[in-house]
Design a protein around this motif. Sequence first.
Motif, PDB file in Angstrom:
ATOM      1  N   PRO A 200      -0.855  -5.071   1.162  1.00  0.00           N
ATOM      2  CA  PRO A 200      -2.306  -4.811   1.126  1.00  0.00           C
ATOM      3  C   PRO A 200      -2.873  -4.192  -0.285  1.00  0.00           C
ATOM      4  O   PRO A 200      -4.199  -3.937  -0.357  1.00  0.00           O
ATOM      5  N   ASP A 201      -2.008  -4.139  -1.094  1.00  0.00           N
ATOM      6  CA  ASP A 201      -2.417  -3.508  -2.555  1.00  0.00           C
ATOM      7  C   ASP A 201      -3.631  -4.485  -3.035  1.00  0.00           C
ATOM      8  O   ASP A 201      -3.707  -5.566  -2.991  1.00  0.00           O
ATOM      9  N   ALA A 202      -4.771  -3.662  -3.341  1.00  0.00           N
ATOM     10  CA  ALA A 202      -6.035  -4.180  -3.854  1.00  0.00           C
ATOM     11  C   ALA A 202      -5.752  -5.118  -5.107  1.00  0.00           C
ATOM     12  O   ALA A 202      -6.409  -5.924  -5.526  1.00  0.00           O
ATOM     13  N   HIS A 203      -4.643  -4.921  -5.867  1.00  0.00           N
ATOM     14  CA  HIS A 203      -4.418  -5.642  -6.946  1.00  0.00           C
ATOM     15  C   HIS A 203      -3.818  -7.104  -6.948  1.00  0.00           C
ATOM     16  O   HIS A 203      -3.598  -7.909  -7.858  1.00  0.00           O
ATOM     17  N   ALA A 204      -3.334  -7.356  -5.484  1.00  0.00           N
ATOM     18  CA  ALA A 204      -2.589  -8.341  -5.149  1.00  0.00           C
ATOM     19  C   ALA A 204      -3.842  -9.627  -5.099  1.00  0.00           C
ATOM     20  O   ALA A 204      -4.953  -9.459  -4.812  1.00  0.00           O
ATOM     21  N   ALA A 225       7.775  -3.756   6.661  1.00  0.00           N
ATOM     22  CA  ALA A 225       7.747  -2.893   8.020  1.00  0.00           C
ATOM     23  C   ALA A 225       6.588  -2.077   8.129  1.00  0.00           C
ATOM     24  O   ALA A 225       5.738  -1.699   6.907  1.00  0.00           O
ATOM     25  N   GLU A 226       6.401  -1.687   9.270  1.00  0.00           N
ATOM     26  CA  GLU A 226       5.158  -0.451   9.371  1.00  0.00           C
ATOM     27  C   GLU A 226       5.728   0.748   8.550  1.00  0.00           C
ATOM     28  O   GLU A 226       6.526   0.901   8.058  1.00  0.00           O
ATOM     29  N   GLY A 227       4.691   1.422   8.165  1.00  0.00           N
ATOM     30  CA  GLY A 227       5.054   2.833   7.256  1.00  0.00           C
ATOM     31  C   GLY A 227       5.108   2.137   5.831  1.00  0.00           C
ATOM     32  O   GLY A 227       3.820   2.009   5.181  1.00  0.00           O
ATOM     33  N   ASP A 228       6.140   2.117   5.304  1.00  0.00           N
ATOM     34  CA  ASP A 228       6.148   1.807   3.520  1.00  0.00           C
ATOM     35  C   ASP A 228       6.038   0.516   3.396  1.00  0.00           C
ATOM     36  O   ASP A 228       5.556   0.110   2.246  1.00  0.00           O
ATOM     37  N   GLY A 229       5.981  -0.606   4.214  1.00  0.00           N
ATOM     38  CA  GLY A 229       5.662  -1.845   3.547  1.00  0.00           C
ATOM     39  C   GLY A 229       6.791  -2.383   2.879  1.00  0.00           C
ATOM     40  O   GLY A 229       8.013  -1.862   3.078  1.00  0.00           O
ATOM     41  N   HIS A 248     -13.971  -2.352   6.795  1.00  0.00           N
ATOM     42  CA  HIS A 248     -14.212  -0.845   7.655  1.00  0.00           C
ATOM     43  C   HIS A 248     -13.399   0.268   7.069  1.00  0.00           C
ATOM     44  O   HIS A 248     -12.830   0.874   7.885  1.00  0.00           O
ATOM     45  N   GLY A 249     -12.829   0.029   5.698  1.00  0.00           N
ATOM     46  CA  GLY A 249     -12.146   1.260   5.570  1.00  0.00           C
ATOM     47  C   GLY A 249     -10.580   1.027   6.053  1.00  0.00           C
ATOM     48  O   GLY A 249      -9.913   2.131   5.983  1.00  0.00           O
ATOM     49  N   ILE A 250     -10.292  -0.025   6.875  1.00  0.00           N
ATOM     50  CA  ILE A 250      -8.976  -0.192   7.126  1.00  0.00           C
ATOM     51  C   ILE A 250      -7.962  -0.543   6.113  1.00  0.00           C
ATOM     52  O   ILE A 250      -8.300  -1.400   5.364  1.00  0.00           O
ATOM     53  N   ASP A 251      -6.967   0.039   5.821  1.00  0.00           N
ATOM     54  CA  ASP A 251      -5.855  -0.140   4.947  1.00  0.00           C
ATOM     55  C   ASP A 251      -5.010  -1.285   5.275  1.00  0.00           C
ATOM     56  O   ASP A 251      -4.785  -1.849   4.163  1.00  0.00           O
ATOM     57  N   SER A 252      -4.466  -1.315   6.261  1.00  0.00           N
ATOM     58  CA  SER A 252      -3.757  -2.621   6.565  1.00  0.00           C
ATOM     59  C   SER A 252      -3.738  -3.205   8.015  1.00  0.00           C
ATOM     60  O   SER A 252      -4.174  -2.308   8.891  1.00  0.00           O
ATOM     61  N   LEU A 253      -2.936  -4.280   8.240  1.00  0.00           N
ATOM     62  CA  LEU A 253      -2.884  -4.752   9.507  1.00  0.00           C
ATOM     63  C   LEU A 253      -1.626  -4.399   9.986  1.00  0.00           C
ATOM     64  O   LEU A 253      -0.471  -4.166   9.183  1.00  0.00           O
ATOM     65  N   ALA A 258      -0.723  -9.476  10.165  1.00  0.00           N
ATOM     66  CA  ALA A 258      -0.805  -9.854   8.908  1.00  0.00           C
ATOM     67  C   ALA A 258      -0.095 -11.265   9.044  1.00  0.00           C
ATOM     68  O   ALA A 258      -0.473 -12.309   8.375  1.00  0.00           O
ATOM     69  N   ALA A 259       1.006 -11.279   9.606  1.00  0.00           N
ATOM     70  CA  ALA A 259       1.744 -12.432   9.548  1.00  0.00           C
ATOM     71  C   ALA A 259       1.175 -13.875  10.232  1.00  0.00           C
ATOM     72  O   ALA A 259       1.112 -14.778   9.432  1.00  0.00           O
TER      73      ALA A 259
END
Length: 270
Positions: A200-204, A225-229, A248-253, A258-259
């Motif tokens: 989810p990194d904004a630079h990707a 994985a959930e948590g650290d990715g 909506h301010g959600i940081d990740s799926l 996501a898969a």
Amino acid sequence: MSTALHVTDAADPRLADYTALTDVALRRRKEPAEGLFMAEGEKVIRRALQAGYPMRSMLLTPRWADAMRDVIDASAAPVYLVDPETAERVTGYHVHRGALAAMGRTPLPAAADLLASARRLAVLEAVNDHTNVGAVFRGAAALGLDGVLLSPDCADPLYRRSVKVSMGAVFSLPYARLDHWPHSLRDVTDAGFRLLALTPDAHARDIAEVAAETRTERVALMLGAEGDGLTPRALAAADTRVRIPMSHGIDSLNVAAAAAVAFYAVTHTS
Ligand SMILES: C[S@@+](CC[C@H](N)C(=O)[O-])C[C@H]1O[C@@H](n2cnc3c(N)ncnc32)[C@H](O)[C@@H]1O
């Protein structure tokens, strides 16, 4: 053809494969080592048999004996008939679908074989939640991927929960373990795959843009994985970092969500 045997004692040693199924730690340790896994419910048992897994035994509540008659007739494995209360005492949980089978594992394909034949692969790093592993397999099969590569510390796709959540996709979609992590990722890129790291990194880069570029390429989609990715070492091994834009301010799926989005992007972008 096997004979169905009525068993009334939950401590009967013939039911040992089915005991303490709620003890996750025990099953994790025991199933792969003993070459066994549990198939739960009529559909899953039938799919496992169709996929060529050998049945070691079956535990049925009596009302399932008729529905499974053809399976009983076609198999030499013992079939134990127990009432629902005994089934619950043996397994430690309510057996909703009234049918369990202890199945033997078969050897996994080598990662090299999967890399030689596939065009679209998923690569999972340390996804240690059985539900997520099952859901990723279901999405990968449904969206037309050719297989899944697992880091050594990923959860077991044949664990009961993964099998159930995958709706049997763990039987139909080939998968292999990468032995050396993250070094084996080099084998993926050497085989001609463009290795995309999902983050989810904004630079990707936006997945839609990269999917359009890779239409004619072989692509491996790596998820964490959930948590650290994904770990920094896995990210560093990738050719391209890609993201699914969030709102909506959600940081990740969740990793399985996501898969599914990423699998769709690389298989259906024209
Ligand atoms: C819950 S996320 C982990 C979130 C973690 N904080 C991170 O920064 O990666 C689990 C996995 O799902 C994938 N994922 C989740 N949201 C994503 C997004 N918006 N874009 C790309 N991949 C995503 C990534 O592979 C991630 O490792």
